[in-house]
Design a protein around this motif. Structure first.
Motif, short mmCIF file in Angstrom:
data_model
loop_
_atom_site.label_atom_id
_atom_site.label_comp_id
_atom_site.label_asym_id
_atom_site.label_seq_id
_atom_site.Cartn_x
_atom_site.Cartn_y
_atom_site.Cartn_z
N ALA A 173 0.87 -1.17 0.00
CA ALA A 173 0.00 0.00 0.00
C ALA A 173 0.91 1.23 0.00
N LEU A 174 0.36 2.41 0.25
CA LEU A 174 1.18 3.61 0.25
C LEU A 174 0.81 4.52 1.41
N GLY A 178 -0.39 13.30 5.50
CA GLY A 178 -1.72 13.55 6.04
C GLY A 178 -2.67 12.38 5.99
N MET A 179 -2.24 11.21 5.53
CA MET A 179 -3.12 10.04 5.57
C MET A 179 -3.38 9.70 7.03
N SER A 180 -4.65 9.81 7.45
CA SER A 180 -4.93 9.74 8.88
C SER A 180 -6.23 9.00 9.15
N THR A 195 -10.71 6.89 2.88
CA THR A 195 -11.39 5.61 2.67
C THR A 195 -10.67 4.78 1.63
N ILE A 196 -10.31 5.37 0.50
CA ILE A 196 -9.67 4.62 -0.58
C ILE A 196 -8.33 4.04 -0.14
N TYR A 197 -7.52 4.84 0.54
CA TYR A 197 -6.16 4.39 0.83
C TYR A 197 -6.03 3.66 2.15
N HIS A 203 -7.65 -3.85 2.81
CA HIS A 203 -8.06 -4.81 1.79
C HIS A 203 -6.85 -5.58 1.27
N GLU A 204 -5.79 -4.87 0.91
CA GLU A 204 -4.58 -5.55 0.41
C GLU A 204 -3.90 -6.34 1.52
N MET A 205 -3.94 -5.82 2.75
CA MET A 205 -3.42 -6.60 3.87
C MET A 205 -4.18 -7.90 3.99
#
Length: 520
Positions: A173-174, A178-180, A195-197, A203-205
Protein backbone atom coordinates in the motif's frame (compact mmCIF):
# COMPACT_ATOMS: atom_id res chain seq x y z
CA UNK A 1 -3.01 -12.68 -7.88
CA UNK A 2 0.39 -13.40 -9.21
CA UNK A 3 2.93 -15.59 -7.52
CA UNK A 4 6.12 -14.08 -6.13
CA UNK A 5 9.36 -16.00 -5.61
CA UNK A 6 11.07 -14.81 -2.46
CA UNK A 7 14.46 -15.41 -0.89
CA UNK A 8 14.38 -17.48 2.26
CA UNK A 9 14.14 -15.50 5.48
CA UNK A 10 14.68 -17.07 8.87
CA UNK A 11 11.52 -17.29 10.97
CA UNK A 12 11.88 -16.59 14.66
CA UNK A 13 9.21 -17.53 17.19
CA UNK A 14 8.86 -14.56 19.53
CA UNK A 15 6.77 -14.57 22.68
CA UNK A 16 7.63 -11.08 23.95
CA UNK A 17 9.65 -9.57 21.14
CA UNK A 18 11.71 -6.42 21.45
CA UNK A 19 14.10 -4.59 19.12
CA UNK A 20 17.64 -3.89 20.19
CA UNK A 21 19.72 -0.81 19.53
CA UNK A 22 21.96 -0.95 16.51
CA UNK A 23 19.24 -2.14 14.12
CA UNK A 24 20.20 -1.21 10.58
CA UNK A 25 18.43 0.10 7.52
CA UNK A 26 18.79 -1.80 4.25
CA UNK A 27 21.84 0.34 3.42
CA UNK A 28 23.52 -0.56 6.73
CA UNK A 29 22.89 2.73 8.50
CA UNK A 30 22.00 2.33 12.21
CA UNK A 31 18.55 3.62 13.10
CA UNK A 32 17.13 4.63 16.45
CA UNK A 33 13.39 3.86 16.79
CA UNK A 34 11.34 6.20 18.95
CA UNK A 35 10.43 3.31 21.25
CA UNK A 36 12.74 0.27 21.56
CA UNK A 37 10.40 -1.77 23.73
CA UNK A 38 7.87 -3.14 21.26
CA UNK A 39 6.08 -6.22 22.55
CA UNK A 40 3.27 -8.60 21.65
CA UNK A 41 1.44 -11.50 23.25
CA UNK A 42 1.13 -13.12 19.81
CA UNK A 43 3.70 -15.70 18.71
CA UNK A 44 3.80 -14.20 15.24
CA UNK A 45 3.37 -10.58 14.22
CA UNK A 46 2.76 -8.79 10.95
CA UNK A 47 6.01 -7.28 9.68
CA UNK A 48 5.18 -3.65 8.84
CA UNK A 49 7.71 -1.97 6.55
CA UNK A 50 7.91 1.71 5.57
CA UNK A 51 9.75 1.93 2.25
CA UNK A 52 11.28 5.22 1.11
CA UNK A 53 12.72 5.62 -2.42
CA UNK A 54 15.82 7.77 -2.91
CA UNK A 55 13.93 10.80 -4.26
CA UNK A 56 11.27 10.71 -1.52
CA UNK A 57 11.41 11.68 2.14
CA UNK A 58 9.46 10.01 4.97
CA UNK A 59 6.14 11.77 5.39
CA UNK A 60 5.65 13.78 8.59
CA UNK A 61 4.54 11.80 11.65
CA UNK A 62 4.32 8.59 9.61
CA UNK A 63 5.02 6.39 12.65
CA UNK A 64 2.21 7.95 14.67
CA UNK A 65 -0.28 7.96 11.78
CA UNK A 66 0.42 4.42 10.53
CA UNK A 67 0.36 3.12 14.11
CA UNK A 68 -3.09 4.58 14.70
CA UNK A 69 -4.42 3.11 11.44
CA UNK A 70 -3.04 -0.36 12.18
CA UNK A 71 -4.17 -0.44 15.83
CA UNK A 72 -7.67 0.59 14.73
CA UNK A 73 -7.48 -2.15 12.08
CA UNK A 74 -6.54 -4.64 14.79
CA UNK A 75 -9.67 -3.74 16.74
CA UNK A 76 -11.81 -3.90 13.61
CA UNK A 77 -10.68 -7.44 12.78
CA UNK A 78 -11.16 -8.55 16.40
CA UNK A 79 -14.71 -7.20 16.42
CA UNK A 80 -15.71 -9.36 13.48
CA UNK A 81 -13.82 -12.46 14.64
CA UNK A 82 -15.81 -12.27 17.86
CA UNK A 83 -19.06 -11.67 15.97
CA UNK A 84 -18.61 -14.91 14.00
CA UNK A 85 -17.95 -16.87 17.19
CA UNK A 86 -14.21 -17.34 16.69
CA UNK A 87 -13.05 -15.55 19.82
CA UNK A 88 -11.19 -12.26 20.41
CA UNK A 89 -8.57 -12.98 17.76
CA UNK A 90 -6.84 -10.47 15.55
CA UNK A 91 -3.51 -10.09 13.77
CA UNK A 92 -0.40 -9.69 15.90
CA UNK A 93 1.50 -6.40 16.00
CA UNK A 94 4.57 -5.39 17.97
CA UNK A 95 3.45 -2.37 20.05
CA UNK A 96 4.70 -0.14 22.81
CA UNK A 97 3.39 -0.57 26.35
CA UNK A 98 0.89 2.29 25.92
CA UNK A 99 -0.64 0.66 22.84
CA UNK A 100 -0.08 3.84 20.83
CA UNK A 101 2.85 2.96 18.57
CA UNK A 102 3.66 -0.13 16.49
CA UNK A 103 7.01 -1.35 15.29
CA UNK A 104 7.61 -0.05 11.77
CA UNK A 105 10.75 -1.13 9.91
CA UNK A 106 12.24 1.77 7.93
CA UNK A 107 13.82 0.60 4.67
CA UNK A 108 15.38 3.03 2.19
CA UNK A 109 15.80 2.43 -1.52
CA UNK A 110 18.92 3.40 -3.46
CA UNK A 111 17.01 4.36 -6.62
CA UNK A 112 14.40 6.95 -7.47
CA UNK A 113 10.72 6.09 -7.14
CA UNK A 114 10.28 5.27 -10.84
CA UNK A 115 12.39 2.16 -10.22
CA UNK A 116 9.82 0.86 -7.74
CA UNK A 117 6.56 0.77 -9.69
CA UNK A 118 6.51 -3.01 -9.17
CA UNK A 119 7.11 -5.03 -6.01
CA UNK A 120 10.16 -7.05 -7.11
CA UNK A 121 12.72 -4.26 -6.66
CA UNK A 122 11.21 -3.32 -3.29
CA UNK A 123 11.33 -6.91 -2.06
CA UNK A 124 15.09 -7.04 -2.74
CA UNK A 125 15.63 -4.15 -0.32
CA UNK A 126 13.26 -5.55 2.28
CA UNK A 127 14.88 -8.98 2.16
CA UNK A 128 18.32 -7.38 2.48
CA UNK A 129 17.13 -5.43 5.52
CA UNK A 130 15.85 -8.50 7.36
CA UNK A 131 18.93 -10.52 6.47
CA UNK A 132 21.04 -7.70 7.90
CA UNK A 133 18.92 -7.73 11.06
CA UNK A 134 18.47 -11.39 11.99
CA UNK A 135 15.74 -12.06 14.51
CA UNK A 136 13.70 -8.99 13.62
CA UNK A 137 11.23 -10.66 11.25
CA UNK A 138 8.48 -12.19 13.36
CA UNK A 139 6.25 -13.96 10.83
CA UNK A 140 5.92 -14.98 7.18
CA UNK A 141 3.60 -12.02 6.45
CA UNK A 142 4.74 -8.57 5.27
CA UNK A 143 2.94 -5.26 4.79
CA UNK A 144 5.03 -2.77 2.81
CA UNK A 145 3.96 0.89 2.71
CA UNK A 146 5.70 3.00 0.08
CA UNK A 147 6.08 6.68 0.94
CA UNK A 148 4.81 9.16 -1.65
CA UNK A 149 5.13 12.88 -1.06
CA UNK A 150 2.14 13.94 -3.14
CA UNK A 151 -0.76 15.41 -1.13
CA UNK A 152 -3.40 13.13 -2.60
CA UNK A 153 -6.15 14.50 -0.37
CA UNK A 154 -5.47 18.01 -1.72
CA UNK A 155 -5.79 17.09 -5.39
CA UNK A 156 -2.19 16.21 -6.18
CA UNK A 157 -1.76 13.06 -8.24
CA UNK A 158 0.79 10.28 -8.39
CA UNK A 159 3.24 10.74 -11.28
CA UNK A 160 3.58 6.96 -11.76
CA UNK A 161 2.35 3.66 -10.40
CA UNK A 162 3.10 2.56 -6.84
CA UNK A 163 2.64 -1.08 -5.75
CA UNK A 164 -0.83 -1.45 -4.25
CA UNK A 165 -1.88 -5.09 -4.15
CA UNK A 166 -1.42 -8.38 -2.34
CA UNK A 167 0.58 -11.30 -3.64
CA UNK A 168 1.34 -14.44 -1.68
CA UNK A 169 2.04 -13.46 1.92
CA UNK A 170 3.15 -9.97 0.97
CA UNK A 171 0.96 -6.92 0.48
CA UNK A 172 1.64 -3.36 -0.62
CA UNK A 173 0.00 0.00 0.00
CA UNK A 174 1.18 3.61 0.25
CA UNK A 175 1.44 6.52 2.67
CA UNK A 176 0.83 10.11 1.61
CA UNK A 177 1.24 13.24 3.76
CA UNK A 178 -1.72 13.55 6.04
CA UNK A 179 -3.12 10.04 5.57
CA UNK A 180 -4.93 9.74 8.88
CA UNK A 181 -7.42 7.50 10.66
CA UNK A 182 -9.09 10.71 11.87
CA UNK A 183 -10.02 11.64 8.29
CA UNK A 184 -12.25 8.60 7.76
CA UNK A 185 -15.86 9.72 7.33
CA UNK A 186 -15.02 13.33 6.57
CA UNK A 187 -16.62 15.03 3.60
CA UNK A 188 -14.90 15.94 0.37
CA UNK A 189 -11.58 14.76 -0.99
CA UNK A 190 -10.02 14.36 2.46
CA UNK A 191 -12.53 11.71 3.53
CA UNK A 192 -12.69 10.08 0.09
CA UNK A 193 -8.93 9.54 -0.08
CA UNK A 194 -8.82 8.29 3.52
CA UNK A 195 -11.39 5.61 2.67
CA UNK A 196 -9.67 4.62 -0.58
CA UNK A 197 -6.16 4.39 0.83
CA UNK A 198 -6.83 3.21 4.39
CA UNK A 199 -9.62 0.88 3.30
CA UNK A 200 -7.37 -0.17 0.43
CA UNK A 201 -4.48 -0.81 2.83
CA UNK A 202 -6.65 -3.16 4.92
CA UNK A 203 -8.06 -4.81 1.79
CA UNK A 204 -4.58 -5.55 0.41
CA UNK A 205 -3.42 -6.60 3.87
CA UNK A 206 -6.30 -9.08 3.75
CA UNK A 207 -4.72 -10.63 0.66
CA UNK A 208 -1.37 -10.74 2.45
CA UNK A 209 -2.94 -12.72 5.31
CA UNK A 210 -4.53 -15.31 3.01
CA UNK A 211 -7.89 -13.80 2.03
CA UNK A 212 -9.35 -13.97 -1.50
CA UNK A 213 -12.04 -11.64 -2.77
CA UNK A 214 -15.64 -12.18 -1.71
CA UNK A 215 -18.79 -10.10 -1.51
CA UNK A 216 -21.91 -9.82 0.65
CA UNK A 217 -25.11 -11.78 0.26
CA UNK A 218 -28.24 -9.86 -0.74
CA UNK A 219 -29.50 -9.51 2.84
CA UNK A 220 -26.06 -8.48 4.12
CA UNK A 221 -25.71 -5.86 1.39
CA UNK A 222 -29.09 -4.36 2.36
CA UNK A 223 -28.27 -4.39 6.09
CA UNK A 224 -27.14 -1.32 8.00
CA UNK A 225 -24.94 -3.61 10.12
CA UNK A 226 -23.09 -5.40 7.31
CA UNK A 227 -23.16 -3.54 3.99
CA UNK A 228 -20.07 -4.30 1.90
CA UNK A 229 -17.33 -6.83 2.60
CA UNK A 230 -13.81 -5.56 3.18
CA UNK A 231 -12.59 -8.11 0.62
CA UNK A 232 -15.21 -7.02 -1.90
CA UNK A 233 -15.36 -3.29 -2.57
CA UNK A 234 -14.42 -2.40 1.00
CA UNK A 235 -11.66 -0.07 -0.15
CA UNK A 236 -14.46 2.26 -1.30
CA UNK A 237 -16.68 1.94 1.78
CA UNK A 238 -14.43 1.46 4.84
CA UNK A 239 -14.97 4.32 7.30
CA UNK A 240 -17.74 5.78 5.13
CA UNK A 241 -20.52 3.18 5.14
CA UNK A 242 -21.01 -0.25 6.76
CA UNK A 243 -18.12 -2.56 5.90
CA UNK A 244 -17.65 -6.02 7.40
CA UNK A 245 -15.45 -9.10 7.44
CA UNK A 246 -17.37 -12.13 6.21
CA UNK A 247 -17.66 -15.46 8.02
CA UNK A 248 -15.68 -16.91 5.09
CA UNK A 249 -12.81 -14.51 5.83
CA UNK A 250 -13.03 -15.02 9.60
CA UNK A 251 -12.83 -18.80 9.15
CA UNK A 252 -9.67 -18.35 7.05
CA UNK A 253 -8.11 -15.91 9.50
CA UNK A 254 -8.76 -18.16 12.49
CA UNK A 255 -6.02 -20.44 11.09
CA UNK A 256 -3.68 -17.66 9.91
CA UNK A 257 -0.15 -17.57 11.33
CA UNK A 258 -0.31 -13.96 12.56
CA UNK A 259 -3.60 -14.71 14.38
CA UNK A 260 -1.94 -17.41 16.51
CA UNK A 261 -0.81 -17.11 20.13
CA UNK A 262 0.79 -20.55 20.09
CA UNK A 263 3.85 -21.77 18.23
CA UNK A 264 3.11 -24.43 15.63
CA UNK A 265 3.82 -25.32 12.01
CA UNK A 266 1.92 -23.34 9.40
CA UNK A 267 1.26 -23.59 5.70
CA UNK A 268 2.23 -27.16 4.93
CA UNK A 269 0.77 -28.76 1.83
CA UNK A 270 -2.98 -29.42 2.03
CA UNK A 271 -4.87 -31.34 -0.62
CA UNK A 272 -8.54 -32.17 -1.01
CA UNK A 273 -10.40 -34.70 -3.13
CA UNK A 274 -14.17 -34.56 -3.29
CA UNK A 275 -15.33 -38.18 -3.19
CA UNK A 276 -19.03 -37.51 -3.63
CA UNK A 277 -21.04 -34.42 -4.44
CA UNK A 278 -24.61 -33.61 -5.34
CA UNK A 279 -26.00 -30.13 -5.85
CA UNK A 280 -29.73 -29.76 -6.34
CA UNK A 281 -32.43 -27.11 -6.20
CA UNK A 282 -34.88 -27.84 -3.42
CA UNK A 283 -37.68 -25.30 -3.25
CA UNK A 284 -36.14 -21.89 -2.63
CA UNK A 285 -32.63 -23.21 -1.86
CA UNK A 286 -29.61 -24.67 -3.58
CA UNK A 287 -28.49 -27.65 -1.49
CA UNK A 288 -24.89 -28.85 -1.82
CA UNK A 289 -23.90 -32.05 -0.05
CA UNK A 290 -21.12 -34.58 -0.30
CA UNK A 291 -17.93 -35.90 1.24
CA UNK A 292 -14.21 -35.32 0.83
CA UNK A 293 -10.80 -36.73 1.65
CA UNK A 294 -8.01 -34.45 2.86
CA UNK A 295 -4.54 -34.79 4.36
CA UNK A 296 -5.02 -31.86 6.80
CA UNK A 297 -8.22 -31.49 8.81
CA UNK A 298 -10.23 -28.32 8.16
CA UNK A 299 -11.98 -26.17 10.73
CA UNK A 300 -14.60 -24.88 8.27
CA UNK A 301 -16.04 -25.60 4.83
CA UNK A 302 -17.28 -22.85 2.53
CA UNK A 303 -19.32 -22.96 -0.65
CA UNK A 304 -18.22 -19.96 -2.69
CA UNK A 305 -20.18 -18.91 -5.79
CA UNK A 306 -18.14 -17.01 -8.39
CA UNK A 307 -19.63 -15.20 -11.37
CA UNK A 308 -18.02 -16.00 -14.72
CA UNK A 309 -18.13 -12.25 -15.47
CA UNK A 310 -16.30 -11.57 -12.19
CA UNK A 311 -13.53 -14.23 -12.19
CA UNK A 312 -11.58 -12.56 -9.37
CA UNK A 313 -14.58 -13.03 -7.09
CA UNK A 314 -15.24 -9.49 -5.81
CA UNK A 315 -18.97 -10.27 -5.86
CA UNK A 316 -18.73 -13.95 -4.95
CA UNK A 317 -21.36 -15.16 -2.48
CA UNK A 318 -20.14 -17.39 0.34
CA UNK A 319 -21.83 -19.79 2.75
CA UNK A 320 -19.60 -21.11 5.55
CA UNK A 321 -20.14 -23.82 8.17
CA UNK A 322 -18.01 -25.62 10.73
CA UNK A 323 -16.35 -28.77 9.40
CA UNK A 324 -17.86 -32.09 10.48
CA UNK A 325 -15.80 -34.91 11.98
CA UNK A 326 -16.96 -37.34 9.29
CA UNK A 327 -15.69 -35.14 6.40
CA UNK A 328 -19.16 -34.55 4.99
CA UNK A 329 -20.87 -31.28 4.16
CA UNK A 330 -24.45 -30.19 3.65
CA UNK A 331 -24.83 -26.51 2.83
CA UNK A 332 -28.12 -24.78 2.06
CA UNK A 333 -27.95 -21.58 0.03
CA UNK A 334 -31.17 -19.51 -0.24
CA UNK A 335 -31.63 -18.40 -3.84
CA UNK A 336 -32.85 -15.04 -2.52
CA UNK A 337 -29.33 -14.37 -1.18
CA UNK A 338 -27.82 -14.23 -4.68
CA UNK A 339 -27.44 -10.62 -5.75
CA UNK A 340 -26.89 -11.46 -9.43
CA UNK A 341 -29.06 -14.06 -11.16
CA UNK A 342 -30.81 -13.46 -14.52
CA UNK A 343 -28.87 -15.52 -17.10
CA UNK A 344 -25.46 -15.95 -15.48
CA UNK A 345 -22.75 -18.60 -15.46
CA UNK A 346 -21.33 -19.44 -12.03
CA UNK A 347 -18.52 -21.49 -10.57
CA UNK A 348 -19.32 -23.36 -7.36
CA UNK A 349 -16.16 -23.62 -5.27
CA UNK A 350 -15.88 -26.02 -2.35
CA UNK A 351 -13.31 -24.29 -0.13
CA UNK A 352 -11.66 -25.97 2.88
CA UNK A 353 -10.08 -23.85 5.65
CA UNK A 354 -7.32 -26.13 6.98
CA UNK A 355 -6.02 -26.03 10.55
CA UNK A 356 -2.46 -25.31 9.38
CA UNK A 357 -3.54 -22.09 7.68
CA UNK A 358 -3.55 -23.53 4.16
CA UNK A 359 -6.63 -23.74 1.99
CA UNK A 360 -7.71 -26.08 -0.78
CA UNK A 361 -10.62 -25.98 -3.15
CA UNK A 362 -12.45 -27.81 -5.92
CA UNK A 363 -14.55 -26.19 -8.68
CA UNK A 364 -17.82 -27.12 -10.42
CA UNK A 365 -19.77 -25.04 -12.97
CA UNK A 366 -23.47 -24.22 -13.01
CA UNK A 367 -25.70 -21.38 -14.18
CA UNK A 368 -28.85 -19.32 -13.69
CA UNK A 369 -31.43 -19.22 -16.48
CA UNK A 370 -34.18 -16.61 -16.13
CA UNK A 371 -33.29 -16.21 -12.43
CA UNK A 372 -33.58 -19.96 -11.79
CA UNK A 373 -30.47 -22.02 -10.89
CA UNK A 374 -29.75 -24.86 -13.33
CA UNK A 375 -27.39 -27.36 -11.68
CA UNK A 376 -26.10 -30.70 -12.88
CA UNK A 377 -23.35 -31.34 -10.35
CA UNK A 378 -23.04 -34.98 -9.34
CA UNK A 379 -20.30 -37.57 -9.06
CA UNK A 380 -20.04 -39.77 -12.17
CA UNK A 381 -18.09 -43.04 -12.47
CA UNK A 382 -14.99 -42.42 -14.60
CA UNK A 383 -13.43 -45.03 -16.87
CA UNK A 384 -10.11 -46.64 -15.96
CA UNK A 385 -7.20 -44.76 -17.60
CA UNK A 386 -4.36 -47.24 -16.92
CA UNK A 387 -3.78 -48.06 -20.61
CA UNK A 388 -4.23 -44.53 -21.91
CA UNK A 389 -1.43 -42.65 -23.65
CA UNK A 390 -1.03 -39.33 -25.42
CA UNK A 391 -1.26 -39.96 -29.14
CA UNK A 392 -0.63 -36.41 -30.36
CA UNK A 393 -0.93 -32.76 -29.46
CA UNK A 394 -0.67 -29.61 -31.53
CA UNK A 395 1.63 -27.80 -29.11
CA UNK A 396 2.76 -27.63 -25.49
CA UNK A 397 4.88 -25.41 -23.32
CA UNK A 398 8.01 -26.98 -21.82
CA UNK A 399 7.13 -27.97 -18.26
CA UNK A 400 3.43 -28.24 -19.12
CA UNK A 401 3.55 -31.43 -21.16
CA UNK A 402 0.36 -33.19 -22.34
CA UNK A 403 0.95 -36.23 -20.10
CA UNK A 404 -0.17 -34.04 -17.21
CA UNK A 405 -3.81 -34.54 -18.22
CA UNK A 406 -3.40 -38.21 -17.23
CA UNK A 407 -1.15 -37.93 -14.15
CA UNK A 408 -3.94 -37.87 -11.53
CA UNK A 409 -2.61 -34.60 -10.09
CA UNK A 410 -5.28 -31.90 -10.24
CA UNK A 411 -2.69 -29.16 -9.68
CA UNK A 412 -0.69 -29.89 -12.85
CA UNK A 413 -1.91 -29.19 -16.37
CA UNK A 414 -1.15 -29.26 -20.08
CA UNK A 415 -0.72 -25.80 -21.59
CA UNK A 416 -0.19 -24.85 -25.22
CA UNK A 417 3.09 -23.13 -26.04
CA UNK A 418 3.50 -19.48 -25.27
CA UNK A 419 7.13 -19.52 -26.39
CA UNK A 420 6.03 -20.34 -29.94
CA UNK A 421 2.31 -19.57 -29.87
CA UNK A 422 -0.05 -20.95 -32.45
CA UNK A 423 -3.73 -20.30 -32.90
CA UNK A 424 -6.98 -22.23 -32.53
CA UNK A 425 -7.87 -24.95 -33.25
CA UNK A 426 -5.58 -26.80 -30.84
CA UNK A 427 -6.05 -30.47 -30.14
CA UNK A 428 -4.94 -33.14 -27.70
CA UNK A 429 -5.54 -36.77 -28.74
CA UNK A 430 -5.75 -39.77 -26.41
CA UNK A 431 -5.19 -43.44 -27.32
CA UNK A 432 -7.22 -45.55 -24.86
CA UNK A 433 -5.25 -48.74 -25.64
CA UNK A 434 -5.59 -51.87 -27.77
CA UNK A 435 -9.19 -52.44 -26.74
CA UNK A 436 -11.92 -49.97 -27.60
CA UNK A 437 -13.99 -48.39 -24.83
CA UNK A 438 -17.62 -47.33 -24.71
CA UNK A 439 -18.37 -43.99 -23.07
CA UNK A 440 -21.36 -41.74 -22.50
CA UNK A 441 -19.37 -38.54 -22.40
CA UNK A 442 -16.09 -36.77 -21.71
CA UNK A 443 -15.00 -34.95 -18.56
CA UNK A 444 -12.20 -32.49 -18.05
CA UNK A 445 -10.89 -30.38 -15.19
CA UNK A 446 -9.76 -26.83 -15.87
CA UNK A 447 -6.36 -25.57 -14.76
CA UNK A 448 -6.42 -25.03 -10.97
CA UNK A 449 -6.31 -21.25 -10.83
CA UNK A 450 -8.51 -19.65 -8.21
CA UNK A 451 -9.14 -16.67 -10.48
CA UNK A 452 -8.72 -15.59 -14.07
CA UNK A 453 -9.53 -16.89 -17.54
CA UNK A 454 -6.08 -17.39 -19.07
CA UNK A 455 -5.84 -20.43 -21.39
CA UNK A 456 -9.20 -21.83 -20.31
CA UNK A 457 -11.08 -23.47 -23.17
CA UNK A 458 -14.42 -21.91 -24.07
CA UNK A 459 -15.90 -23.55 -27.19
CA UNK A 460 -14.65 -26.94 -28.38
CA UNK A 461 -15.51 -30.28 -29.99
CA UNK A 462 -14.96 -33.87 -28.87
CA UNK A 463 -14.17 -36.22 -31.75
CA UNK A 464 -13.86 -40.04 -31.59
CA UNK A 465 -12.24 -42.58 -33.91
CA UNK A 466 -11.44 -46.28 -34.19
CA UNK A 467 -8.36 -45.82 -36.41
CA UNK A 468 -7.00 -42.31 -35.72
CA UNK A 469 -7.87 -41.47 -39.33
CA UNK A 470 -11.64 -41.18 -39.60
CA UNK A 471 -13.26 -38.96 -36.98
CA UNK A 472 -16.80 -38.46 -35.76
CA UNK A 473 -17.99 -35.45 -33.73
CA UNK A 474 -19.43 -36.80 -30.47
CA UNK A 475 -19.93 -33.45 -28.75
CA UNK A 476 -19.80 -29.78 -29.70
CA UNK A 477 -20.44 -27.01 -27.24
CA UNK A 478 -19.16 -24.62 -24.62
CA UNK A 479 -17.21 -25.22 -21.45
CA UNK A 480 -17.36 -23.27 -18.21
CA UNK A 481 -14.60 -21.09 -16.79
CA UNK A 482 -13.67 -23.29 -13.83
CA UNK A 483 -13.97 -26.74 -12.45
CA UNK A 484 -14.70 -30.41 -13.11
CA UNK A 485 -17.04 -30.53 -16.10
CA UNK A 486 -19.04 -33.29 -17.81
CA UNK A 487 -20.07 -33.21 -21.47
CA UNK A 488 -22.54 -35.91 -22.52
CA UNK A 489 -22.61 -37.51 -25.97
CA UNK A 490 -26.00 -37.64 -27.70
CA UNK A 491 -25.66 -41.45 -27.63
CA UNK A 492 -22.97 -43.71 -26.20
CA UNK A 493 -19.88 -44.08 -28.42
CA UNK A 494 -17.34 -46.89 -28.88
CA UNK A 495 -13.81 -45.90 -29.97
CA UNK A 496 -10.04 -46.29 -29.49
CA UNK A 497 -9.09 -42.63 -29.87
CA UNK A 498 -10.68 -39.40 -28.78
CA UNK A 499 -9.55 -35.81 -28.97
CA UNK A 500 -10.46 -32.35 -27.72
CA UNK A 501 -10.44 -29.79 -30.55
CA UNK A 502 -10.60 -26.17 -29.40
CA UNK A 503 -12.49 -23.38 -31.11
CA UNK A 504 -11.54 -20.50 -28.80
CA UNK A 505 -10.68 -19.64 -25.19
CA UNK A 506 -12.21 -17.36 -22.57
CA UNK A 507 -9.46 -14.76 -22.80
CA UNK A 508 -9.15 -14.71 -26.57
CA UNK A 509 -5.40 -15.34 -26.53
CA UNK A 510 -5.22 -18.54 -28.67
CA UNK A 511 -4.17 -20.74 -25.77
CA UNK A 512 -5.61 -23.87 -24.22
CA UNK A 513 -5.06 -25.91 -21.06
CA UNK A 514 -6.51 -28.96 -19.28
CA UNK A 515 -5.60 -30.35 -15.85
CA UNK A 516 -7.27 -33.79 -16.07
CA UNK A 517 -9.07 -35.54 -18.94
CA UNK A 518 -11.49 -38.44 -18.45
CA UNK A 519 -14.35 -40.44 -19.93
CA UNK A 520 -17.48 -41.61 -18.17
Amino acid sequence: MKQLALKAIALFFIVLASCSKGEKESNGTPIDPVDQNFQSDYKYNLNVVYFVPKDVVPNPAYEERISKIMIAGQSYFQQWMEYWGLGPKTFGLLKNKDNTRIKIHLVKGDKNSTAYIDDAAIVEHVNAYFLANPGVASSDHYLVLTAVNKKLDQGEVLPHEVPFYGTGKWCYALDYPGMSQDNLGKSGLVGEKATIYIGGLLHEMGHGINLPHNGPTASQYASSRFGMTLMGAGNYTYGKSPTFISFFDAATLSNCQVFSKEAKAFYGSATTKVDQIAATVEGSEIVVQGSYTTNVAPTHVTIRNILESDPEGYQSITFTQKAKDDNTFNVKMPISEFRTKANMNYTLQIFLHHKNGSSSYVFYPYKFVNNIPVIDIATRPLLDRKNWTIESVTTFQVGYQPTRVLDGNEKTYWHTSWSNPGSHPHHITINVGENAVTANGVSYLTRPDNTGAAAKIKEFKVEVSMDNQHWEVAYSGRGALNGRQYFPFATSKTFRYFRIVTVNDFKGENHASIAELDLY
